[in-house]
Structures are given as C-alpha cells and as structure tokens.
Design a protein around this motif. Structure first.
Motif, PDB file in Angstrom:
ATOM      1  N   LEU A   6       0.751  -1.210   0.075  1.00  0.00           N
ATOM      2  CA  LEU A   6       0.011  -0.071   0.031  1.00  0.00           C
ATOM      3  C   LEU A   6       0.956   1.249  -0.112  1.00  0.00           C
ATOM      4  CD1 LEU A   6      -2.856   1.216   0.433  1.00  0.00           C
ATOM      5  CD2 LEU A   6      -2.475   1.257   2.898  1.00  0.00           C
ATOM      6  N   SER A   7       1.986   1.160   0.609  1.00  0.00           N
ATOM      7  CA  SER A   7       2.687   2.429   0.928  1.00  0.00           C
ATOM      8  C   SER A   7       3.286   2.774  -0.683  1.00  0.00           C
ATOM      9  CB  SER A   7       4.021   2.037   1.752  1.00  0.00           C
ATOM     10  OG  SER A   7       4.932   1.366   1.105  1.00  0.00           O
ATOM     11  N   GLY A   8       3.412   1.939  -1.483  1.00  0.00           N
ATOM     12  CA  GLY A   8       3.961   2.338  -2.962  1.00  0.00           C
ATOM     13  C   GLY A   8       2.776   3.202  -3.583  1.00  0.00           C
ATOM     14  N   PHE A   9       1.417   3.181  -3.099  1.00  0.00           N
ATOM     15  CA  PHE A   9       0.397   3.877  -4.036  1.00  0.00           C
ATOM     16  C   PHE A   9       0.072   5.036  -3.041  1.00  0.00           C
ATOM     17  CE2 PHE A   9       0.197  -0.640  -5.074  1.00  0.00           C
ATOM     18  CZ  PHE A   9      -0.068  -0.716  -6.410  1.00  0.00           C
ATOM     19  N   ILE A  10       0.605   5.523  -2.204  1.00  0.00           N
ATOM     20  CA  ILE A  10       0.283   6.729  -1.553  1.00  0.00           C
ATOM     21  C   ILE A  10       0.144   7.848  -2.451  1.00  0.00           C
ATOM     22  CG2 ILE A  10       0.707   8.264   0.295  1.00  0.00           C
ATOM     23  CD1 ILE A  10       1.598   5.910   2.057  1.00  0.00           C
ATOM     24  N   PRO A  11       1.212   8.271  -3.142  1.00  0.00           N
ATOM     25  CA  PRO A  11       1.278   9.299  -4.073  1.00  0.00           C
ATOM     26  C   PRO A  11       0.098   9.442  -5.059  1.00  0.00           C
ATOM     27  CG  PRO A  11       3.681   8.659  -3.712  1.00  0.00           C
ATOM     28  CD  PRO A  11       2.862   7.449  -3.204  1.00  0.00           C
ATOM     29  N   THR A  12      -0.141   8.168  -5.675  1.00  0.00           N
ATOM     30  CA  THR A  12      -0.810   8.181  -6.700  1.00  0.00           C
ATOM     31  C   THR A  12      -2.318   8.396  -6.151  1.00  0.00           C
ATOM     32  OG1 THR A  12       0.470   6.583  -8.099  1.00  0.00           O
ATOM     33  CG2 THR A  12      -1.825   6.523  -8.455  1.00  0.00           C
ATOM     34  N   LEU A  13      -2.691   7.748  -5.305  1.00  0.00           N
ATOM     35  CA  LEU A  13      -3.925   7.968  -4.591  1.00  0.00           C
ATOM     36  C   LEU A  13      -4.214   9.205  -4.150  1.00  0.00           C
ATOM     37  CD1 LEU A  13      -4.281   4.083  -2.963  1.00  0.00           C
ATOM     38  CD2 LEU A  13      -5.156   4.939  -5.023  1.00  0.00           C
ATOM     39  N   MET A  14      -3.511   9.893  -3.069  1.00  0.00           N
ATOM     40  CA  MET A  14      -3.697  10.717  -2.717  1.00  0.00           C
ATOM     41  C   MET A  14      -3.614  12.264  -3.681  1.00  0.00           C
ATOM     42  SD  MET A  14      -4.415  10.681   0.570  1.00  0.00           S
ATOM     43  CE  MET A  14      -4.159  12.326   1.136  1.00  0.00           C
ATOM     44  N   ASN A  15      -3.058  12.067  -4.867  1.00  0.00           N
ATOM     45  CA  ASN A  15      -2.966  13.008  -5.808  1.00  0.00           C
ATOM     46  C   ASN A  15      -3.996  12.645  -7.002  1.00  0.00           C
ATOM     47  OD1 ASN A  15      -1.012  14.823  -4.994  1.00  0.00           O
ATOM     48  ND2 ASN A  15       0.587  13.309  -5.887  1.00  0.00           N
ATOM     49  N   GLY A  16      -4.964  11.570  -6.788  1.00  0.00           N
ATOM     50  CA  GLY A  16      -5.858  11.183  -7.724  1.00  0.00           C
ATOM     51  C   GLY A  16      -7.146  11.607  -7.718  1.00  0.00           C
ATOM     52  N   GLY A  17      -7.500  12.670  -6.820  1.00  0.00           N
ATOM     53  CA  GLY A  17      -8.752  13.465  -6.659  1.00  0.00           C
ATOM     54  C   GLY A  17      -9.495  12.686  -5.692  1.00  0.00           C
ATOM     55  N   GLU A  18     -10.949  12.954  -5.387  1.00  0.00           N
ATOM     56  CA  GLU A  18     -11.586  12.425  -4.360  1.00  0.00           C
ATOM     57  C   GLU A  18     -11.592  10.847  -4.635  1.00  0.00           C
ATOM     58  OE1 GLU A  18     -15.649  14.263  -4.089  1.00  0.00           O
ATOM     59  OE2 GLU A  18     -14.779  16.191  -4.066  1.00  0.00           O
ATOM     60  N   ILE A  19     -11.752  10.284  -5.959  1.00  0.00           N
ATOM     61  CA  ILE A  19     -11.882   8.914  -5.759  1.00  0.00           C
ATOM     62  C   ILE A  19     -10.659   8.098  -5.501  1.00  0.00           C
ATOM     63  CG2 ILE A  19     -12.159   7.010  -7.436  1.00  0.00           C
ATOM     64  CD1 ILE A  19     -13.839   8.920  -9.088  1.00  0.00           C
ATOM     65  N   GLY A  20      -9.343   8.560  -5.715  1.00  0.00           N
ATOM     66  CA  GLY A  20      -8.191   8.102  -5.209  1.00  0.00           C
ATOM     67  C   GLY A  20      -8.144   8.160  -3.744  1.00  0.00           C
ATOM     68  N   GLN A  21      -8.475   9.266  -3.412  1.00  0.00           N
ATOM     69  CA  GLN A  21      -8.381   9.719  -1.806  1.00  0.00           C
ATOM     70  C   GLN A  21      -9.193   8.617  -1.025  1.00  0.00           C
ATOM     71  OE1 GLN A  21      -9.046  13.724  -1.900  1.00  0.00           O
ATOM     72  NE2 GLN A  21      -7.098  14.278  -2.609  1.00  0.00           N
ATOM     73  N   ASN A  22     -10.455   8.689  -1.562  1.00  0.00           N
ATOM     74  CA  ASN A  22     -11.546   7.798  -0.757  1.00  0.00           C
ATOM     75  C   ASN A  22     -10.945   6.134  -0.840  1.00  0.00           C
ATOM     76  OD1 ASN A  22     -12.801  10.014  -0.710  1.00  0.00           O
ATOM     77  ND2 ASN A  22     -14.482   9.169  -2.094  1.00  0.00           N
ATOM     78  N   ALA A  38       5.920  10.883  -2.023  1.00  0.00           N
ATOM     79  CA  ALA A  38       6.989   9.834  -2.217  1.00  0.00           C
ATOM     80  C   ALA A  38       7.384   9.491  -0.939  1.00  0.00           C
ATOM     81  CB  ALA A  38       7.800  10.062  -3.272  1.00  0.00           C
ATOM     82  N   TYR A  39       7.964  10.583  -0.012  1.00  0.00           N
ATOM     83  CA  TYR A  39       8.839  10.319   0.985  1.00  0.00           C
ATOM     84  C   TYR A  39       7.699   9.486   2.186  1.00  0.00           C
ATOM     85  CZ  TYR A  39      12.692  12.722  -0.659  1.00  0.00           C
ATOM     86  OH  TYR A  39      13.898  13.115  -1.631  1.00  0.00           O
ATOM     87  N   VAL A  40       6.539   9.977   2.187  1.00  0.00           N
ATOM     88  CA  VAL A  40       5.397   9.376   3.120  1.00  0.00           C
ATOM     89  C   VAL A  40       5.594   7.667   2.809  1.00  0.00           C
ATOM     90  CG1 VAL A  40       3.288   9.229   3.961  1.00  0.00           C
ATOM     91  CG2 VAL A  40       4.110  11.269   3.089  1.00  0.00           C
ATOM     92  N   SER A  41       5.570   7.562   1.520  1.00  0.00           N
ATOM     93  CA  SER A  41       5.650   6.137   1.153  1.00  0.00           C
ATOM     94  C   SER A  41       6.976   5.335   1.654  1.00  0.00           C
ATOM     95  CB  SER A  41       5.785   5.803  -0.216  1.00  0.00           C
ATOM     96  OG  SER A  41       4.499   6.305  -1.139  1.00  0.00           O
ATOM     97  N   PHE A  42       8.077   5.990   1.769  1.00  0.00           N
ATOM     98  CA  PHE A  42       9.063   5.514   2.288  1.00  0.00           C
ATOM     99  C   PHE A  42       9.181   5.338   3.800  1.00  0.00           C
ATOM    100  CE2 PHE A  42      11.281   7.181  -1.667  1.00  0.00           C
ATOM    101  CZ  PHE A  42      11.420   6.071  -2.105  1.00  0.00           C
ATOM    102  N   TYR A  43       8.332   6.422   4.515  1.00  0.00           N
ATOM    103  CA  TYR A  43       8.347   6.422   5.875  1.00  0.00           C
ATOM    104  C   TYR A  43       7.179   5.159   6.233  1.00  0.00           C
ATOM    105  CZ  TYR A  43       6.720   7.737  10.535  1.00  0.00           C
ATOM    106  OH  TYR A  43       6.364   7.865  11.910  1.00  0.00           O
ATOM    107  N   LEU A  44       6.357   4.819   5.640  1.00  0.00           N
ATOM    108  CA  LEU A  44       5.563   3.684   5.994  1.00  0.00           C
ATOM    109  C   LEU A  44       5.998   2.321   5.647  1.00  0.00           C
ATOM    110  CD1 LEU A  44       2.884   2.778   6.690  1.00  0.00           C
ATOM    111  CD2 LEU A  44       1.874   2.947   4.571  1.00  0.00           C
ATOM    112  N   LEU A  45       7.035   2.309   4.595  1.00  0.00           N
ATOM    113  CA  LEU A  45       7.662   1.238   3.948  1.00  0.00           C
ATOM    114  C   LEU A  45       8.756   0.807   5.150  1.00  0.00           C
ATOM    115  CD1 LEU A  45       8.347  -1.033   2.000  1.00  0.00           C
ATOM    116  CD2 LEU A  45       9.800   0.885   0.823  1.00  0.00           C
ATOM    117  N   SER A  46       9.303   1.842   5.994  1.00  0.00           N
ATOM    118  CA  SER A  46      10.118   1.466   6.784  1.00  0.00           C
ATOM    119  C   SER A  46       9.583   0.901   7.988  1.00  0.00           C
ATOM    120  CB  SER A  46      11.127   2.840   7.055  1.00  0.00           C
ATOM    121  OG  SER A  46      10.023   3.556   7.969  1.00  0.00           O
TER     122      SER A  46
END
Length: 449
Positions: free
Chosen positions: A343-359, A422-430
């Motif tokens: 899931l961590s790898g998809f954080i930038p895509t989903l959070m920048n993906g508008g309401e649908i991606g964020q939901n 992307a750095y939030v992804s690395f944080y969760l991945l760690s």
C-alpha cells in the motif's frame, strides 16, 4: 467457563497477606476462572474511552489549534507546531506508566486507576477551557502543552492489566479472537469523534466553531471518562478479579529491573507491530491535515469518508480475530506488514488522484489497518517471564505508540509538504520493514531457545 461471585464476608480478614495469596494460587479448585467475555467488556469500555479522547485531540490539532493557538504562523507551520505538541503525550506515556505502577504497589490498583482517569479527565476538560492565543498569548501554548503531557501521563497510568488477563485467560484456540476485542475501541472512538466534528463543522459558522464549538467534544470526552472510570473500577475492584490477577502474577514490577531482564523482549515487542502503528496515523490524522491544506474538499465531508473507513476498520478488526485463530497471530501480523508495504507504494498516486483516489486510499487503508491493528496488542507479550508480564506489556504498548505513531503526523506532513508524498511512502515502508525484521528475529530466537 463460568463467572464467580465472592462476597467480602466469605474471605478471611487477612486475605491480602502473602501466605493467603500463596494459598489462593495453590488452591485453584476453590474457584472457577472468570469468563473471558466478562473481562472483554472492561477492555472494550476502557479502550473506547481512551481512543475517543485520543481522536478528539488529534482532530482538533488539524481543524482548530493552528488557528486558535498559532494564528501568527501560516496554516502549514501552525499545523506542524500543533503536531509537535500532539507528540508530547506519547513521550510522556512511559513515564506515566512507571509513576503509576509505583502508586499501585503502594496504594493498590483501584487508587491508581482512579487517579489516572481523574487526571485524564482534568487534562481533557482543561483543554476545553483554554483561552485562545489572542487572549492569553504564548501562555496559552504552554498550558496546552502541559495539559497534553498530562493526558499522556494519565493514559500511561491507566493500564489496568485487563488486556494481559484476557490474553492469558482466553481459550488457546480463540486467543486471536479475544485479542482483537480491545482493539475495537479504536474504530469506535474514531467514529464517535469524527461524527461529532463533522456535525459541528457542517452546522456552525467558521467563527462559531473556532470560538466555542470545538470545545464541546472535549466536554463529551470528560463525561465519557467518568462513565468509563466506574465501569472499569467495577471490574478491577472485585475480589474475583483481584484473585485472578494475583494468580496470574499480573502485578507491577520495578521498571529498571524489568528492562535489564527483559530488554530484548521489550524492543522486539515494540517493533513487531510498528507497521500497524505507523499506518494508524497515516490514514487518520495525516490525510485530514493534507486535505485541509492542499485540497478544496470540505473537511466535514472528508471526515464522513473517514468515519465510513473506521466502520470498515471495525470489520477488519473482527476479521483479524478469525484469521489469527486459523493462521496464528504473528503470521497474521507479518502478512499484514507485507500488504502495508504494498500500500505504501500507492500513496502518492491515490492521494493525488482526486476524490476517488483519496477515498480508495482511506477505505483500503482503514480496512488493512483493522486487519493489522486487530492483532497488534501484545503479539509477543507471552515472551515475558510471568513476573514481568504486567509491566512489560504496558511499556511495550507505550514504546510501540512512541516509535510507530507518536511523530507520524508531524513527519508525514513535513515530508509531504517539503519533499512530496513519495517520502511518506518510504516512511510507511520503513515501518513495515521493521515489523517484518522484528517478527523474524523473534521467531529465530524462539527456535534457538
């Protein structure tokens, strides 16, 4: 298993003496074990009240405190400052645990729990009465910090041993199920707090909300603490619970002695569920702050989406009990850590993906959090020697929150604002990597020993 009911008149006058405690341990036939379901009631009530307090403060840190206590800074800087104070409670929790363990050794479990929850209620209600920065200046920030530290000390001190007692008293093939019951407090607390804030944001003007509306949830939190206090005291003060806690050796021990003897287990226990604790704030507090700062979405509407996510989390928590009893608790935690890493790898895509991606991120994240967090409590508590299990379980929980979640909103928002999601992804991945490493190390040590 049946519950028992022992009246004080049936007990010898010197029941509390060491000799009689020993007799109780050796004469188990004198009483039946207390039903795990009865213990679970106290665990659920206690945790739900604590999580409600927790989320009321967390949401206020995003929606209120930047404007009320840090109006001299930009909205981003004000939120980061609010998250710094938010972390104070997690820094204070281990100290609260140690201090109130000393109180319990001297004055008893009921005195400790009453003092801790009374302190929690005063700290929470005190925040509701705090003057804004425009009325009191920098002193308002200092007072907010002290009250937040008070909350952390009180939560650390409110450890009652019931989760450990529940884990030890549950049937061998149902321990995953009973382990998840206390974790239900998290989604329940979020749903109540989120619904309350969403309602007030939707029905009050911005000025009214920032002037007096935000204070109402803190009053509610104080009232819930009072109810929870009496509910938990009713359980822990009964003779049958005192006897069972004593029989299981669930008594506080010296923290320094425990750390020297069980330091390895303390560290492994704190890291084993790190992925769950890191994800905890990355789907609850951080997204609300990110949406408030960088999106045109209404915070009240987004809170509704998160409340739905919390309902999915509750389903995930329940499902985790069934899965853990089939696959094992540690296998379940390890599998969830892998899914969290994905899931961590998809954080930038989903959070920048508008309401649908964020939901999608919120709902998938909450569901995965439920599966993982449902088994996060005390996954390796059985490693502790019996005499250290009470203190060890409490400090393991404190350190898990501190390392995994205490600074997560501050770090995630700071990283995303200055360097990108992307750095939030690395944080969760760690966090996921640390969990897998700790679980693997724990397994290797078990095989070696």
């Amino acid at each position: 298993m049946t519950s028992i009911h022992i009246h004080s008149s049936e007990l010898p006058a010197d029941f509390n003496s060491d000799s009689n405690r020993s007799n109780v341990r050796n004469n188990k036939s004198d009483h039946a074990q207390i039903a795990p379901g009865e213990i679970a009631i106290g665990v659920v009530i206690g945790r739900a009240s604590e999580y409600f307090d927790f989320f009321v403060y967390a949401m206020a840190s995003v929606l209120v405190f930047p404007s009320v206590f840090f109006p001299f800074e930009s909205r981003l800087e004000g939120t980061l400052y609010a998250f710094v104070i938010f972390s104070f409670a997690f820094l204070a929790r281990p100290f609260g645990t140690i201090a109130f363990m000393a109180i319990q050794r001297k004055f008893g479990r009921e005195v400790k729990l009453t003092a801790a929850l009374f302190m929690l209620g005063i700290s929470t209600a005190g925040i509701a009465f705090l003057p804004a920065y425009e009325h009191l200046g920098f002193a308002s920030i200092v007072l907010l910090s002290f009250l937040r530290i008070g909350q952390g000390i009180a939560v650390g001190g409110s450890w009652d041993g019931l989760p450990s007692l529940l884990a030890l008293n549950a049937p061998q093939n149902r321990r995953g199920w009973y382990a998840m019951l206390g974790q239900l407090g998290a989604p329940v607390g979020f749903m109540i707090a989120g619904s309350l804030f969403a309602y007030m944001l939707s029905n009050l003007t911005t000025d009214d909300f920032l002037d007096w509306g935000w204070r109402y949830p803190f009053y509610v939190a104080f009232a819930i603490n009072v109810v929870a206090l009496f509910a938990r005291l009713r359980l822990v003060s009964t003779n049958e619970y005192a006897r069972l806690l004593d029989e299981r050796e669930l008594e506080p021990t010296n923290a320094i002695e425990m750390t020297r003897s069980q330091g390895r287990n303390l560290i492994i226990g704190a890291l084993a569920a790190l992925a769950s604790y890191a994800l905890f704030h990355l789907v609850t507090v951080f997204p609300l702050s990110w949406i408030s700062l960088y999106s045109l979405r209404s915070p009240s509407d987004f809170l509704v989406i998160q409340v739905i996510g919390a309902a999915l989390m509750a389903v995930g928590v329940i499902a985790s009990g069934l899965i853990a009893d089939r696959l094992g608790r540690r296998t379940t935690l390890g599998g969830c850590a892998i899914l969290i890493a994905v899931l961590s790898g998809f954080i930038p895509t989903l959070m920048n993906g508008g309401e649908i991606g964020q939901n999608i991120f919120i709902w998938v994240g909450f569901s995965l959090l439920g599966l993982s967090y449902g088994q996060a409590a005390g996954a390796v508590t059985s490693n502790f020697l019996p005499k250290y299990r009470y203190t060890g379980a409490a400090l393991t929980s404190d350190l898990s929150w501190l390392v995994g979640a205490g600074f997560a909103p501050l770090v995630a928002l700071g990283l995303s604002a200055h360097f990108g999601l992307a750095y939030v992804s690395f944080y969760l991945l760690s966090g996921a990597a640390c969990s897998l490493a700790a679980l693997s190390l724990n397994r290797a040590l078990e095989i070696r020993d």
